[in-house]
Design an enzyme around this catalytic site. Sequence first.
Site, mmCIF file in Angstrom:
data_model
loop_
_atom_site.group_PDB
_atom_site.id
_atom_site.type_symbol
_atom_site.label_atom_id
_atom_site.label_comp_id
_atom_site.label_asym_id
_atom_site.label_seq_id
_atom_site.Cartn_x
_atom_site.Cartn_y
_atom_site.Cartn_z
ATOM 1 N N LYS A 24 0.833 -1.213 0.000
ATOM 2 C CA LYS A 24 0.000 0.000 0.000
ATOM 3 C C LYS A 24 0.863 1.257 0.000
ATOM 4 C CE LYS A 24 -2.204 2.018 3.955
ATOM 5 N NZ LYS A 24 -1.736 3.338 4.095
ATOM 6 N N ASN A 25 1.720 1.382 1.020
ATOM 7 C CA ASN A 25 2.418 2.650 1.179
ATOM 8 C C ASN A 25 3.468 2.894 0.097
ATOM 9 O OD1 ASN A 25 0.773 3.363 3.256
ATOM 10 N ND2 ASN A 25 2.170 2.733 4.885
ATOM 11 N N ARG A 96 -3.965 10.119 3.370
ATOM 12 C CA ARG A 96 -2.720 10.713 3.842
ATOM 13 C C ARG A 96 -1.766 11.000 2.682
ATOM 14 N NH1 ARG A 96 -1.521 13.735 7.757
ATOM 15 N NH2 ARG A 96 0.700 13.853 8.077
ATOM 16 N N CYS A 120 -5.512 8.302 8.609
ATOM 17 C CA CYS A 120 -5.913 7.838 9.938
ATOM 18 C C CYS A 120 -5.632 8.899 10.984
ATOM 19 C CB CYS A 120 -5.125 6.583 10.302
ATOM 20 S SG CYS A 120 -5.562 5.165 9.312
ATOM 21 N N ARG A 125 -0.282 14.936 13.234
ATOM 22 C CA ARG A 125 0.531 14.459 12.108
ATOM 23 C C ARG A 125 0.948 15.647 11.232
ATOM 24 N NH1 ARG A 125 -2.123 9.143 9.394
ATOM 25 N NH2 ARG A 125 0.011 8.838 8.659
ATOM 26 N N PRO A 126 1.858 16.482 11.761
ATOM 27 C CA PRO A 126 2.253 17.663 10.982
ATOM 28 C C PRO A 126 3.042 17.284 9.725
ATOM 29 C CG PRO A 126 3.593 17.470 12.975
ATOM 30 C CD PRO A 126 2.583 16.370 13.033
ATOM 31 N N ASP A 128 5.438 19.622 8.605
ATOM 32 C CA ASP A 128 6.434 20.701 8.582
ATOM 33 C C ASP A 128 7.755 20.271 7.937
ATOM 34 O OD1 ASP A 128 6.363 19.130 11.130
ATOM 35 O OD2 ASP A 128 8.278 20.136 11.442
ATOM 36 N N ASP A 307 2.946 0.398 12.426
ATOM 37 C CA ASP A 307 1.749 -0.125 11.744
ATOM 38 C C ASP A 307 1.412 -1.551 12.173
ATOM 39 O OD1 ASP A 307 1.716 2.269 10.433
ATOM 40 O OD2 ASP A 307 2.385 1.490 8.513
ATOM 41 N N ILE A 329 5.983 6.360 17.843
ATOM 42 C CA ILE A 329 5.872 7.153 16.607
ATOM 43 C C ILE A 329 4.651 8.076 16.640
ATOM 44 C CG2 ILE A 329 5.852 7.057 14.076
ATOM 45 C CD1 ILE A 329 8.337 5.702 15.269
ATOM 46 N N ARG A 399 -9.617 0.469 3.050
ATOM 47 C CA ARG A 399 -8.736 1.520 2.531
ATOM 48 C C ARG A 399 -7.331 0.990 2.313
ATOM 49 N NH1 ARG A 399 -7.687 5.401 6.578
ATOM 50 N NH2 ARG A 399 -5.838 5.469 5.304
HETATM 51 C C1 EPZ Z 1 3.663 6.979 6.922
HETATM 52 O O1 EPZ Z 1 2.933 8.036 7.530
HETATM 53 C C2 EPZ Z 1 2.652 5.912 6.586
HETATM 54 N N1 EPZ Z 1 1.672 6.458 5.656
HETATM 55 C C3 EPZ Z 1 1.989 5.416 7.861
HETATM 56 O O2 EPZ Z 1 1.153 4.351 7.475
HETATM 57 C C4 EPZ Z 1 3.043 4.910 8.833
HETATM 58 O O3 EPZ Z 1 2.424 4.625 10.069
HETATM 59 C C5 EPZ Z 1 4.103 5.976 9.066
HETATM 60 O O4 EPZ Z 1 4.645 6.435 7.799
HETATM 61 C C6 EPZ Z 1 5.267 5.504 9.916
HETATM 62 O O5 EPZ Z 1 5.841 4.377 9.347
HETATM 63 C C7 EPZ Z 1 1.912 6.452 4.367
HETATM 64 O O6 EPZ Z 1 2.950 5.995 3.880
HETATM 65 C C8 EPZ Z 1 0.867 6.997 3.474
HETATM 66 P P1 EPZ Z 1 5.936 9.876 9.287
HETATM 67 P P2 EPZ Z 1 3.602 9.466 7.712
HETATM 68 O O7 EPZ Z 1 6.098 11.128 8.507
HETATM 69 O O8 EPZ Z 1 4.390 9.778 6.491
HETATM 70 C C9 EPZ Z 1 6.166 13.132 12.835
HETATM 71 C C10 EPZ Z 1 -0.723 2.949 7.753
HETATM 72 O O9 EPZ Z 1 -1.487 2.449 8.613
HETATM 73 N N2 EPZ Z 1 6.294 14.133 11.731
HETATM 74 O O10 EPZ Z 1 7.013 8.851 9.208
HETATM 75 O O11 EPZ Z 1 2.526 10.399 8.105
HETATM 76 C C11 EPZ Z 1 4.796 12.482 12.839
HETATM 77 O O12 EPZ Z 1 3.861 13.251 13.538
HETATM 78 C C12 EPZ Z 1 -0.109 4.243 8.036
HETATM 79 O O13 EPZ Z 1 -0.476 2.411 6.662
HETATM 80 C C13 EPZ Z 1 6.448 15.463 12.030
HETATM 81 O O14 EPZ Z 1 6.445 15.881 13.203
HETATM 82 O O15 EPZ Z 1 4.552 9.197 8.944
HETATM 83 C C14 EPZ Z 1 5.111 11.167 13.485
HETATM 84 O O16 EPZ Z 1 5.144 11.335 14.872
HETATM 85 C C15 EPZ Z 1 -0.724 5.109 9.006
HETATM 86 N N3 EPZ Z 1 6.588 16.346 10.997
HETATM 87 C C16 EPZ Z 1 6.520 10.846 12.998
HETATM 88 O O17 EPZ Z 1 7.073 12.097 12.601
HETATM 89 C C17 EPZ Z 1 6.585 15.955 9.705
HETATM 90 O O18 EPZ Z 1 6.717 16.812 8.817
HETATM 91 C C18 EPZ Z 1 6.608 9.870 11.830
HETATM 92 O O19 EPZ Z 1 5.707 10.277 10.804
HETATM 93 C C19 EPZ Z 1 6.420 14.605 9.421
HETATM 94 C C20 EPZ Z 1 6.282 13.706 10.455
#
Ligand code: EPZ
Length: 430
Positions: A24-25, A96, A120, A125-126, A128, A307, A329, A399
């Site tokens: 998926k991802n 997302r 989700c 989930r910023p 930035d 996940d 996370i 989804r």
């Molecule tokens: C991806 O989400 C996946 N989604 C998520 O899959 C997965 O849980 C996650 O990575 C972690 O492996 C997709 O690929 C579409 P991150 P993402 O950026 O990109 C913080 C599923 O069930 N952060 O790695 O949103 C954030 O808040 C899902 O398939 C910032 O603060 O995850 C989190 O605490 C749900 N600022 C951490 O970093 C940013 O700009 C990791 O988030 C980006 C992230």
Amino acid sequence: MPDYKLVIEGGRELRGETFVSGGKNTSLAVVPATLLAEGPCLIENLPDIEDIRVLMQILRHLGAGVTWQAQQNQMQVDPCQVSGDTVPFRLSQRMRASYYLMGALLGRYGYARVGYPGGCNLGSRPIDQHLKGFRALGASIREEAGMIVLEGKLKGANINFDMVTVGGTINVMLAACRAEGDSVLTNCAREPHIVDTANFLNRIGAHIRGAGTDTIRIRGVNKLRGASYTVIPDQIETGTLMIAAAATRGQVTLRGCIPTHMEALTAKLLEMGVLVTSQDDIINVQLRQGHRAIRLSTQEYPGFPTDLQQPMSALLTRAVGTSEVIENIFDARFKHLDEMRKMGAKSVINGKIAYIEGVPELHGAPVYAPDLRGGAALVIAGLMANGITEIYRADTIARGYEHLESKLNALGALIRREKISNGNGNADGF
Ligand code: EPZ
């Protein structure tokens, strides 16, 4: 979206063989990445899931020519017909991964207007770090009526992420591969889908080195061509099925997976007393007796994936002893435990730690899927439970999992979809 619930008759062992679907991802990154090309791309092994259909709507909205053959799991994207630069909020908030349209459109056209992403609700989930990366590449970013507007001719840059982010790493990689000059991204995420997306980009002519390590080097190129590409199998679906097999004390063979992506989960299952063996693209999972409680802490890859924390905690509800699960996370990824308490599970949540005390049995109950993996966790709990479990808001599971019920039913589960009569997707009382 059809309003239905999943009805599970629990207590049946899973036995037999099944295939793992495409990731998926990884698919949700590779498909937007096709917009960077200047010729048609054929992407194969895409999972037939709701998120892919939403992505297809977004690409069509932008004017791309898209042919989706769900039966063949393949999508042809012709980016040459793209005429739009805006992804409206009504589409962006449905998933997302709509944030990848920012990197792809900005990299290709130097301009994008994209609504905030959905996905989700796992707490804050910023994005930035995505925006920081685009800015470093020379984009100006402003907000106009709730839309993020990104604009500029991109130039290579050195970017150090403040935290390890999967989406941020991929998004900045998308934009940087058509920037002028070299970029070096440090403190990158190392998930398998980052490597897969980089492999796709390199296949269409990008010059990316180091994906899968914490430093990614990108030499910008001014043109990318169309090509065909097959995405890797889904790491999280593989893990979910492995856990489901153990949870029902069954014996399941998974084909078409990548065992090296599953090392963190496999180690934990072995520690619990589950028998896991693998060879080539095959994983075997078997559990004969009870399993032990463990201590589990989610980390970025190659650590234990967040996940899989939710499906795994379903399995822990019936372990011997009390498990400690630390979610590092996301700050709101334990909602499924509240639902499982209705099924007789025992847990206490203290900030980012959940203590799960194993119980001898669960009983069926009406519950609702709080998010995608939380929904999968409830399916696993329902498979373990005595009696009938009804999972409301089950569309959230579709989804991200391709035909989960039919795959489990083929292994011996009894799961059916039932239409919800009140028509609003909620059961009375939810
Ligand atoms: C991806 O989400 C996946 N989604 C998520 O899959 C997965 O849980 C996650 O990575 C972690 O492996 C997709 O690929 C579409 P991150 P993402 O950026 O990109 C913080 C599923 O069930 N952060 O790695 O949103 C954030 O808040 C899902 O398939 C910032 O603060 O995850 C989190 O605490 C749900 N600022 C951490 O970093 C940013 O700009 C990791 O988030 C980006 C992230």
